[in-house]
Design a protein around this motif. Structure first.
Motif, short mmCIF file in Angstrom:
data_model
loop_
_atom_site.label_atom_id
_atom_site.label_comp_id
_atom_site.label_asym_id
_atom_site.label_seq_id
_atom_site.Cartn_x
_atom_site.Cartn_y
_atom_site.Cartn_z
N GLU A 153 23.95 -35.39 17.19
CA GLU A 153 24.72 -36.29 17.92
C GLU A 153 24.92 -35.59 19.31
N GLU A 162 19.79 -39.32 26.13
CA GLU A 162 19.67 -40.27 24.89
C GLU A 162 18.15 -40.19 24.64
N GLU A 163 17.18 -39.95 25.35
CA GLU A 163 15.91 -39.97 24.89
C GLU A 163 15.44 -38.75 24.36
N TYR A 194 17.68 -36.15 23.05
CA TYR A 194 18.20 -35.87 21.81
C TYR A 194 18.09 -36.71 20.63
N HIS A 195 16.85 -36.78 20.23
CA HIS A 195 16.57 -37.59 19.01
C HIS A 195 15.43 -36.69 18.29
#
Length: 636
Positions: free
Chosen positions: A387, A596-597, A599-600
Motif C-alpha cells: 500500500e 495508484e497506477e 504502485y501495484h
C-alpha cells in the motif's frame, strides 16, 4: 630447441582438439604480441605476457550477462524491451532456456558466452612446463610467477567444479603420443577434485606476496590472502549439501562404476572448512584487511548518509581505498558496463543506462529497521506492505524525499536497503552533490528516471545503487562512471563463512557463532542477532537453534553480498535454489503515471522451471560424443 617447440605446438593442438573439441580457438596459446611458441619463453617480457594471458582466462565477474552469478538467476532482472539484452546468455537462462544440445555459458568448451576454462588450464600447464627456460628472469620472480599460475590453474578447476560438479583433473597436458584411451579422460569424484585443488593452492601459497606493493601495475594479482580465501571457499563448497551426501546423485557414476558425488554426508568436512576459513581470516587480518568504513573528508553529511557511503563503498571503492576487498579482478577489468546498466538516467544522453534492476523479492529480503525479516517484525506493517503512504516522519529524511508518496515496503527498513537500492521518490546520494541537494529518484512513467521510450528503463522499480560508485559524475551529458571492479572476495564473505561453518559444527549456536554475523550487522547499523530477535521478532528464540541460526546466516549472506555474483552459487550449494528460483519475477508497474497506477504489483515472468537437474550445468552433447568416457550430469 626446434623439436621442443614443435612438440609444444602439437601438444596444444592434440590436447584441445581431441579432449575438448568445442574449442575452435585452440591455436591461441600465446598472448597478443607473441607470434609463436618460438619466442613465448625467450625472454622475461614475452613470458610475462604469457603470464597475463593465464590471468585473462579468469571468469569476468564484471560482465552482467555472461558471469553465472549475475543475470540468469532471481536477483537481477533486465529491461526486456531491449532485444539485444533478451538474447544474451544470462537472459536466456533466466527464461529457462538452458539445454544440453548447445548450453549457454558453456565454460567447459568456451561457447555461448562461456570462456573455455580447459584452454586456460592447458595454458597454465604450458607456462609451468616452460618457465624454467626463460634466461633473464630472476629467481624470486620465477617462483612468484609459478605460484600465481598454480593458483590460477587451481581456481579454474574450482570454477568448473562449482558449475559442473565432478570434473577431470588436468595436472599435466597430455603428451602428443598418448594412447587413445589416455586421451579420453574420465570425470573424477568431487572429493578427489577438491583435494587436488586444495593441494595445488597449498603449493602456491609460500611464494606468493603478502600484499601488492605496486598498486598501479599489479593490483588484482594473487596474494597469500587471496589463495587462503579461495581455499576456504573450496572447502565450504565441499562441505555443503549439494556435494556432500546428496541423495539426488545416488546414481551419478562414471562408466567405470565410480561414484562421483558421495551419497553419505561427512560432517567432518565442516571441520576442515572451518580450519581453512580461520586460517584465511588470520592471514587477511595480518596483511591489513579489515571491514571498510567511509572516511569523511571535507564533506558535511549526516551519520545516515555516511553509513550509506560505507555500505556502498564496501563494494564500489577500489582496493587501494578499501581494505575489505581481498580479491578483485586485475586493473584491466572493470564494472563500467555493469555500472552503466544500473545507473538512473542522470544524463542528457540516455544510452547504456537504466537497464538492470533488482527483483521485488530481493527488496523484500532486507530487514526492517529493527534488523529482523519483514514478516517477523510485529511492529512492521507486513500485510499492508504494497500500500502507499506519504512520508511524514523524520526517520526517513535521508532516505525518502520529504512529503513524497511511495510504498509501505520502502519505509522503516534497515540501512543496507537504502544503501543498496533506490526506488521511486527515494534519495540517491552522490559525492558530486551536497547532502542538501541529494538527487531524488522519480521513476513513474514520464518522470526524469522513468520510462520515456521502449529502451532504457528499469522494469521492477528498484535500481541497484550498490553497483554505482558514489564517486561517479552526474552532471555530464552521458554516463561517466568511476572505474572499479566488483570484488570476487571481500572480508565480509569470510566472516559469514566462519559463522556458517561454526554453526554446522556446534550442536547449539553460541557467542562464537554470533560474533561473526554481528560484526557485519553492527557495521550495517543494526543490533546483534540475539538482541534483535529477542526484542523485535515474533520468533525470539530463533538464533538459539542450529536450524534457526542457519536460516539467519543464509539470509545475512543474501543481504550483505547481494548483487556481487554470490547469491546463485550459495543457493545452489545449499540446495535452496528450487525454492527461490521458481518464484515469479515481480515489481512495480513502470508504466504507471499516477501513484495508484505505479504502485501495484506486476508479474514480469512466472514460467521458470528450475528443477534438480539445474543445480549442475549440462555438458555439451558434442563433447560427450567425442569423449564417450564422459558422462552427462543427472537430468540432462
Amino acid at each position: 630447441m626446434k623439436q621442443i617447440i614443435k612438440t609444444a605446438k602439437l601438444l596444444a593442438l592434440f590436447f584441445t582438439a581431441v579432449l575438448f573439441p568445442g574449442c575452435s580457438d585452440y591455436l591461441d596459446v600465446v598472448p597478443d604480441g607473441v607470434a609463436t611458441m618460438d619466442n613465448a619463453f625467450s625472454n622475461r617480457i614475452n613470458s610475462e605476457k604469457f603470464l597475463f594471458s593465464c590471468y585473462n582466462m579468469l571468469p569476468n565477474q564484471n560482465d552482467p550477462f555472461t558471469y553465472p552469478g549475475n543475470v540468469g538467476a532471481d536477483e537481477i532482472w533486465w529491461d526486456i524491451d531491449v532485444t539485444g539484452l533478451n538474447n544474451r546468455s544470462g537472459a536466456r537462462m533466466a527464461r529457462n532456456d538452458q539445454n544440453s544440445a548447445d548450453p549457454f555459458q558453456n565454460y567447459w568448451d568456451g561457447r555461448r558466452d562461456g570462456r573455455g576454462l580447459w584452454i586456460g588450464i592447458r595454458d597454465c600447464n604450458i607456462f609451468l612446463d616452460n618457465i624454467e627456460r626463460v634466461p633473464d628472469l630472476e629467481a624470486w620472480e620465477r617462483v612468484r610467477w609459478v605460484s600465481e599460475v598454480k593458483f590460477i590453474k587451481a581456481y579454474l578447476h574450482y570454477f568448473l567444479l562449482q558449475l559442473y560438479g565432478p570434473i577431470p583433473i588436468m595436472d599435466k597436458n597430455l603428451p602428443v603420443n598418448a594412447e587413445t584411451e589416455d586421451v579420453r579422460v574420465f570425470r573424477e569424484p568431487v572429493d578427489s577434485v577438491v583435494n587436488y585443488i586444495v593441494n595445488l593452492i597449498d603449493e602456491s601459497v609460500e611464494n606468493l606476496p603478502d600484499q601488492i606493493e605496486e598498486t598501479t601495475t599489479e593490483m588484482g594479482r594473487i596474494t597469500k590472502s587471496i589463495a587462503a580465501s579461495v581455499k576456504a571457499k573450496v572447502l565450504v563448497w565441499a562441505a555443503s549439501p549439494l556435494l556432500n551426501g546428496n541423495p539426488d546423485y545416488a546414481n551419478f557414476k562414471d562408466k567405470r562404476g565410480i561414484q562421483l558425488v558421495p551419497t553419505q554426508e561427512d560432517r567432518s568436512k565442516w571441520n576442515r572448512a572451518l580450519e581453512a576459513v580461520r586460517e584465511a581470516i588470520e592471514i587477511c587480518h595480518a596483511n591489513g584487511h579489515a571491514l571498510y568504513h567511509y572516511q569523511r573528508g571535507f564533506e558535511t553529511m549526516s551519520d545516515a548518509t555516511l553509513l550509506k557511503y560505507t555500505l556502498r563503498g564496501a563494494v564500489c571503492e577500489r582496493p587501494v581505498q578499501n581494505p575489505e576487498i581481498i580479491w578483485a579482478h586485475p586493473a584491466y577489468a572493470n564494472a563500467n558496463q555493469f555500472q552503466n546498466y544500473c545507473t538512473p538516467k542522470f544524463f542528457a544522453s540516455y544510452g547504456g543506462t537504466s537497464e538492470l534492476s533488482a527483483t521485488l523479492k530481493v527488496a523484500e529480503q532486507y530487514y526492517t529497521n529493527h534488523g529482523v525479516p519483514i514478516d517477523e517484525d510485529p511492529s512492521w506493517n507486513y500485510t499492508g506492505r504494497y500500500e502507499m503512504r506519504k512520508d511524514t516522519g523524520s526517520f526517513h529524511q535521508y532516505y525518502v524525499s520529504k512529503g513524497e508518496t511511495t510504498a509501505n515496503l520502502n519505509y522503516y527498513r534497515e540501512p543496507r536497503f537504502y544503501a543498496h537500492l533506490a526506488f521511486d521518490r527515494s534519495l540517491y546520494e552522490m559525492l558530486a552533490q551536497k547532502e542538501s541537494e541529494t538527487l531524488v529518484i522519480k521513476n513513474r512513467s514520464g518522470d526524469n528516471h522513468g520510462v520515456v521510450y521502449a529502451d532504457c528503463h528499469i522494469i521492477t522499480g528498484y535500481f541497484i545503487k550498490k553497483l554505482v560508485s558514489f564517486r561517479s559524475g552526474t552532471t555530464t551529458t552521458s554516463a561517466s562512471p568511476w572505474r572499479f571492479s566488483i570484488p570476487i572476495i571481500r572480508l565480509s564473505d569470510l566472516y559469514l563463512l566462519q559463522a556458517e561453518a561454526l554453526n554446522e559444527i556446534k550442536d547449539v549456536p553460541d557467542n562464537e557463532v554470533y560474533q561473526w554475523v554481528d560484526s557485519i550487522r553492527i557495521r550495517a547499523g543494526l543490533e546483534g542477532v540475539v538482541d534483535s530477535w529477542a526484542k523485535y521478532s515474533s520468533i525470539p528464540a530463533k538464533p538459539s537453534t542450529k536450524e534457526g541460526m542457519r536460516e539467519i546466516i543464509k539470509r545475512e549472506r543474501l543481504i550483505e553480498l547481494a548483487f556481487e555474483g554470490q547469491r546463485p552459487f550459495d543457493l545452489r550449494r545449499w540446495k535452496d535454489a528450487m525454492s527461490y528460483m521458481n518464484k515469479p519475477v515481480e515489481g512495480w508497474d513502470y508504466q504507471g503515471v499516477k501513484p495508484e497506477e505505479y504502485y501495484h504489483i506486476v508479474t514480469y515472468y512466472s514460467n521458470r522451471n528450475f528443477t534438480t537437474k539445474d543445480y549442475l550445468w549440462p555438458l555439451w552433447t558434442t563433447s560427450l560424443i567425442q569423449n564417450f568416457n564422459l558422462v552427462q550430469n543427472p537430468g540432462w
